[in-house]
Design a protein around this motif. Sequence first.
Motif, short mmCIF file in Angstrom:
data_model
loop_
_atom_site.label_atom_id
_atom_site.label_comp_id
_atom_site.label_asym_id
_atom_site.label_seq_id
_atom_site.Cartn_x
_atom_site.Cartn_y
_atom_site.Cartn_z
N GLN A 88 0.82 -1.22 0.00
CA GLN A 88 0.00 0.00 0.00
C GLN A 88 0.85 1.27 0.00
OE1 GLN A 88 -3.08 -0.53 -0.71
NE2 GLN A 88 -2.67 -2.72 -0.48
N ALA A 98 -2.81 -3.95 -5.21
CA ALA A 98 -3.87 -4.58 -4.41
C ALA A 98 -4.57 -3.39 -3.77
CB ALA A 98 -3.27 -5.50 -3.35
N SER A 100 -6.45 -0.60 -1.97
CA SER A 100 -7.18 -0.46 -0.72
C SER A 100 -7.97 0.83 -0.67
CB SER A 100 -6.20 -0.44 0.45
OG SER A 100 -5.80 -1.74 0.77
N SER A 101 -8.96 0.83 0.18
CA SER A 101 -9.71 2.05 0.46
C SER A 101 -10.37 1.87 1.82
CB SER A 101 -10.79 2.27 -0.60
OG SER A 101 -11.79 1.28 -0.49
N ASN A 102 -10.82 2.98 2.37
CA ASN A 102 -11.54 2.88 3.64
C ASN A 102 -12.80 2.03 3.49
OD1 ASN A 102 -9.63 4.57 4.70
ND2 ASN A 102 -10.93 6.41 4.71
N ALA A 103 -13.51 2.25 2.41
CA ALA A 103 -14.77 1.49 2.23
C ALA A 103 -14.47 0.01 2.03
CB ALA A 103 -15.57 2.05 1.06
N LEU A 105 -11.88 -1.60 3.25
CA LEU A 105 -11.47 -2.10 4.57
C LEU A 105 -12.69 -2.31 5.47
CD1 LEU A 105 -8.91 -2.51 6.38
CD2 LEU A 105 -9.27 -0.18 7.17
N LEU A 106 -13.57 -1.33 5.49
CA LEU A 106 -14.74 -1.44 6.37
C LEU A 106 -15.75 -2.43 5.82
CD1 LEU A 106 -15.00 2.31 7.42
CD2 LEU A 106 -13.90 0.40 8.63
N GLU A 108 -14.80 -5.18 4.37
CA GLU A 108 -14.22 -6.44 4.86
C GLU A 108 -14.61 -6.65 6.33
OE1 GLU A 108 -12.35 -9.09 4.04
OE2 GLU A 108 -12.22 -8.65 1.91
N HIS A 313 -10.15 -6.19 -6.72
CA HIS A 313 -9.13 -5.86 -5.72
C HIS A 313 -7.85 -5.30 -6.37
CE1 HIS A 313 -8.12 -10.34 -6.30
NE2 HIS A 313 -7.01 -9.72 -6.67
N LEU A 317 -10.51 -0.58 -5.67
CA LEU A 317 -10.54 -0.17 -4.26
C LEU A 317 -11.23 -1.15 -3.33
CD1 LEU A 317 -11.37 3.62 -4.83
CD2 LEU A 317 -9.13 2.60 -4.40
N ASN A 319 -10.01 -3.82 -1.73
CA ASN A 319 -9.17 -4.63 -0.85
C ASN A 319 -9.26 -6.10 -1.27
OD1 ASN A 319 -9.58 -2.10 0.63
ND2 ASN A 319 -8.48 -3.08 2.30
N LEU A 320 -8.24 -6.86 -0.86
CA LEU A 320 -8.24 -8.29 -1.17
C LEU A 320 -9.37 -8.97 -0.42
CD1 LEU A 320 -4.46 -9.09 -0.84
CD2 LEU A 320 -5.81 -9.36 -2.90
N ASP A 321 -10.04 -9.98 -0.96
CA ASP A 321 -9.96 -10.38 -2.32
C ASP A 321 -11.32 -10.24 -2.97
OD1 ASP A 321 -11.20 -12.37 -0.86
OD2 ASP A 321 -9.67 -13.85 -1.19
N ARG A 365 -18.35 -11.55 0.27
CA ARG A 365 -17.63 -10.47 -0.41
C ARG A 365 -18.57 -9.42 -0.99
NH1 ARG A 365 -15.08 -15.10 -2.67
NH2 ARG A 365 -13.11 -15.49 -1.61
#
Lengths: 490, 490
Positions: A88, A98, A100-103, A105-106, A108, A313, A317, A319-321, A365
Motif C-alpha cells: 500500500q 492490491a 485499498s480504500s476505507n470502504a 477495509l470497512l 471487509e 481488488h 478499491l 481490498n483483497l480479495d 464479499r
Amino acid sequence: MGSLPSPNDLSNTFNPMDFTELSTESKLVVDFITQYYQTLETRPVQPRVKPGFLTGQLPDEAPFHGESMEEILSIVNEKIVPGLTHWQSPNFHAYFPASSSNAGLLGELLCSGLSVIGFTWSSSPAATELENVVVDWMAKMLNLPSSFCFSGGGGGVLQANTCEAVLCTLAAARDKALNRVGDDQINKLIVYCSDQTHFTIHKGAKLIGIRSKNIKSITTHRENEFKLCPNDLRDAIRSDLEAGLVPFYVCGTIGTTALGVVDPIKELGKVAREFDLWFHVDGAYGGSACICPEFQHYLDGVDLVDSISMNAHKWLLSNLDCCFLWLQSPNALIESLAAEANFLKGNSEMVDYKDWQISLSRRFRAIKMWMVIRRYGVGNLIEHIRSDVSMAVRFEEMVAADNRFVIVFPRNFALVCFKLTSGMTPQGRDSELTRELMERVNSSGKAYLSGVQMGRIFFIRCVIGSSLTEERHVDNLWKLIQETAQSIVP
Amino acid sequence: MGSLPSPNDLSNTFNPMDFTELSTESKLVVDFITQYYQTLETRPVQPRVKPGFLTGQLPDEAPFHGESMEEILSIVNEKIVPGLTHWQSPNFHAYFPASSSNAGLLGELLCSGLSVIGFTWSSSPAATELENVVVDWMAKMLNLPSSFCFSGGGGGVLQANTCEAVLCTLAAARDKALNRVGDDQINKLIVYCSDQTHFTIHKGAKLIGIRSKNIKSITTHRENEFKLCPNDLRDAIRSDLEAGLVPFYVCGTIGTTALGVVDPIKELGKVAREFDLWFHVDGAYGGSACICPEFQHYLDGVDLVDSISMNAHKWLLSNLDCCFLWLQSPNALIESLAAEANFLKGNSEMVDYKDWQISLSRRFRAIKMWMVIRRYGVGNLIEHIRSDVSMAVRFEEMVAADNRFVIVFPRNFALVCFKLTSGMTPQGRDSELTRELMERVNSSGKAYLSGVQMGRIFFIRCVIGSSLTEERHVDNLWKLIQETAQSIVP
C-alpha cells in the motif's frame, strides 16, 4: 460459549465475543492501521531482511495464556511490519496494485462481523441476492451486454481471484467438450493462449488435467503489438484438428501482465465461435478500466465471449480479495461444478453459489463490494482510474523526454515499460544496465519496481496504482530513477 | 490517487484512504457490528423471505454519486440483515459453525489494513515467515509429528477452505501417480473415500479430471460405526488393480459431516502405504478438537498420512476463512503446483506460497490466525472446544432422557443426532415426524437445525458451536423442541 469449571487454571471466564472489549480493541487496531498508513510513505517499500529473520524472533510454540491486544500490536509493529513489503506504499510500483480504500477495509470488517456463509440461497438469502445485485451493477458499469447479467439471462459470481475463476471456466469447458467427444478423451483436449497470457492459465489447465504439451502458448510479435493473433490461433486450431486433437478453450486478455496489452476480443471471438471453443477473457487488471467510457472499446465483441473475469481488488478499491466472473450461459459452469449433498437442500429456482465456484464455504464479499460502490459511487471510481492513468501518462512523458531511456512499449492503462540505454554502451548491455538500475532503486527502499525479461530485452515495469500515490510520488520516483541512472551511465 | 480536474462534476477531491474518515467510519461499523451481536439472540435465525425479496428492493444500477456510511449502514440494517441466516446466532445449530471472535474479527481487519500479498517470500517476507510460524504452532498444538512442521522437514499452508486444500492434494497425488504410470493414464486413476466423506472430495476429484465412475465411495455400515473400513478399502483397491486401474488417493475424515465419525487413521494409513496411495485426512471440523489432549488419540497413526487439513474457521475462532493444510513431504505439492513466471523471481531456499495453493494472490491470513492464538492462548481455545462439547453432552442427555426421542448415533464432538419417534406410530413414520419437527422449529425462527436423510432414516443434526451459545440457549432449544414435539406427537 458456555461456562465451564476452568480446567486450565485460567483466572477469568473466557468470552471471545465480549462487546465492550470489541469496542476498545477495535479502536486500537484502527489506530494502528491509521498510523501504519501515515508512515507508509517513509518506510522502505521492500524490507532489507534475510530469510529466517522473523522465524528466529518468535517463540517456537504457541502461548498457553492469552496476551493483551496492546502487547500483540506492539509485536506486529516491532517485528512483523519491518519485514513486510508494503503493497500500500505510495512508492510501490512493482505489481498491479492490491488497491485499498476505507470502504474496502470497512466492507471487509462488516463481512467478517456478519460472518454468514451463502453457499446456497437458503443458507443466507440476502448474501446471495446482494451478490446477484452487485455482479449485475458491475456488468452495467463495464457496459457488458445484458446477456451477462442475471436480469438478462446470464449471471456472475464473486470469487477470490482470477486463478479460481479461470480454473472454474476451464473445468466447465472441459466437461462440455468431454460430453461431446466422450469422457475418455481428456488427453486430446487443447487449450490456447498467448505467450503473454498470465501463467494462471497454465496452472489452471494443468490442475484440471490437461497435459502441459496440450497447453499451446501462441507466440506474439512486436509487429502485432504482442497481441494474440486471430489468424495464428486459427492456424493452430486447424493443425490440431487435423492431428485428431480436440481444441476446447481459448483465453484472451485485457491488460497483459508484462505490457498491459489488450488482445483483439472480437476477432478472437469469431475464431472461437467458428470452432466452438470456450472463450474466456481475463480482464484481471485492464478490465477494471472499462468502467471508464474511453476504455470500453476494448470490450468490443465481448458478446462472443463465454466468460469474463476482473479483479476488483486490483484497481477498484475493494481490498483483497474480490474477483468478478460473468457468464452468458452459467449452466455449463453449474453442470460442471454442482455437487449435491443431502444436508444442503438447494432451491432450483435460486442461485446456489456453491455450484459457481470450487468451494462450498465462501465469504460475504458482496457486502464489501456493494459498500465500495455505494460509498464512492461510479463517478469516483472512474476518477480513481483516470487519475492513475493520468499519472502514468505524466511519468511516461518524463521518461520519453530523457534520451538515456527508452519506452520499450507504449503505455497501456497505468503501466509504463522502459529501459535504460546509452549511446556510449553497446545495446547488448542495456539489459544489464537496466537491471542494475532497478536493483539500486529497489534497494534504496524509496521505491519498488519490477522487471521483465522478454526475449533478449530486460525492462522495468512501473505501475501507478496505490491508492496513496500522488503526483509528488511519481515526480520523486522519476527524480530517484534519474539520479540512480546518473550513477550507472554518467 | 492523484488530483485530477474533476471530470465528473464531483464537488470534493476523492481520497479513498482519508485517515480522519477512517477513524470516524470505522467506529460506525464497529458499533453496527456490536449492535448486531447484541440483537442476534432475538432475531429469527433463518429469515422468512421469498426468493427475490432483496433484488426487488435495491436499485438496478450502481449509484453515480457516493453515499454516506450512515446511509449505507441503514440500508444494511433495514434491508440486508433481515434477509440473512444468522450464522453467529447463539441459536444456530444447523451446520458446523463459522466461529467468530473479537480477535478473529480484528485479525481480519489487520489483514485487510496491511493488505500485502505474500505469493513469494520476497513479495512480503514477514507474511510468509509468520505463516511458517503459525502452521508450526498449530501442528504442535495438535501434537502432530514434527515431520509435519517446517522445523521437522515438512510444512504447512493456510488456504481458504477444505475444498481448496483437497483439490491441491489431489492434484499433487495425481501428478505423482502419472509420473509413475505415464501422463496419458489419467482415465485409470482411482480415488477412494467413504459414503460419509464430504462431497468436496467428489467435486475436487472431478475438477482435477477424474471421471465420476473412478471416484469410489465405499459403503459404511452401522456395525462398523459408519467408519471407512480398512478391509473394505483393501478389497476395493485389489479389485481395481486386478482390473488394470491405478488407485492413487484415499481420503479419511476426522469428524464426518452427518455423524461426526472418525475414520481409523492408523489402519487406513497402513493400507495406503501398502499400495502406495496418497492418504489425505480431512479434519475440517473434528481436527480442531485435537488441540485438547483427550481427543488427540484420534490422530494415532497420522505419521502414515501424506496430508491433513483442518478449518480453523469452523471451531477455532478465526472467522472466515482459514484452512490449515500440512504435509510431511511438501515437494510433491510444490512440483505439481509450481508455475513460473519471469516477473516473479522466487528464492529456492524459501517458501513461495504461490506454489502451495491454487492461486497466485493470497490474503495475509497468518496474521489473523496468529492474533487469535496469541490473544486467547492455547488454554482458552481448549476451553472453548470443551465448553461446546460439554453443552452438547448436556443436550444429548436431555434428548436421551425423553422417550419420545432417539439418539440415532452417539454424539461425536459437539454434534448430536436424534430423531423423533413414538410408540403410537409405526416406526416408518419417524422420518416424517422428525422432518415436521425440524421444519416447525426452524420456521419458529427461534433456532435453526439441519437434517440428514441416511438410507431410510431422516434425523436432525444439532451442532453446538456458535461463540455466543451458552447453556441457557441449549436449554431453551431443548424446551422448544419438546414443546414442538408435543404438538406433533401429543
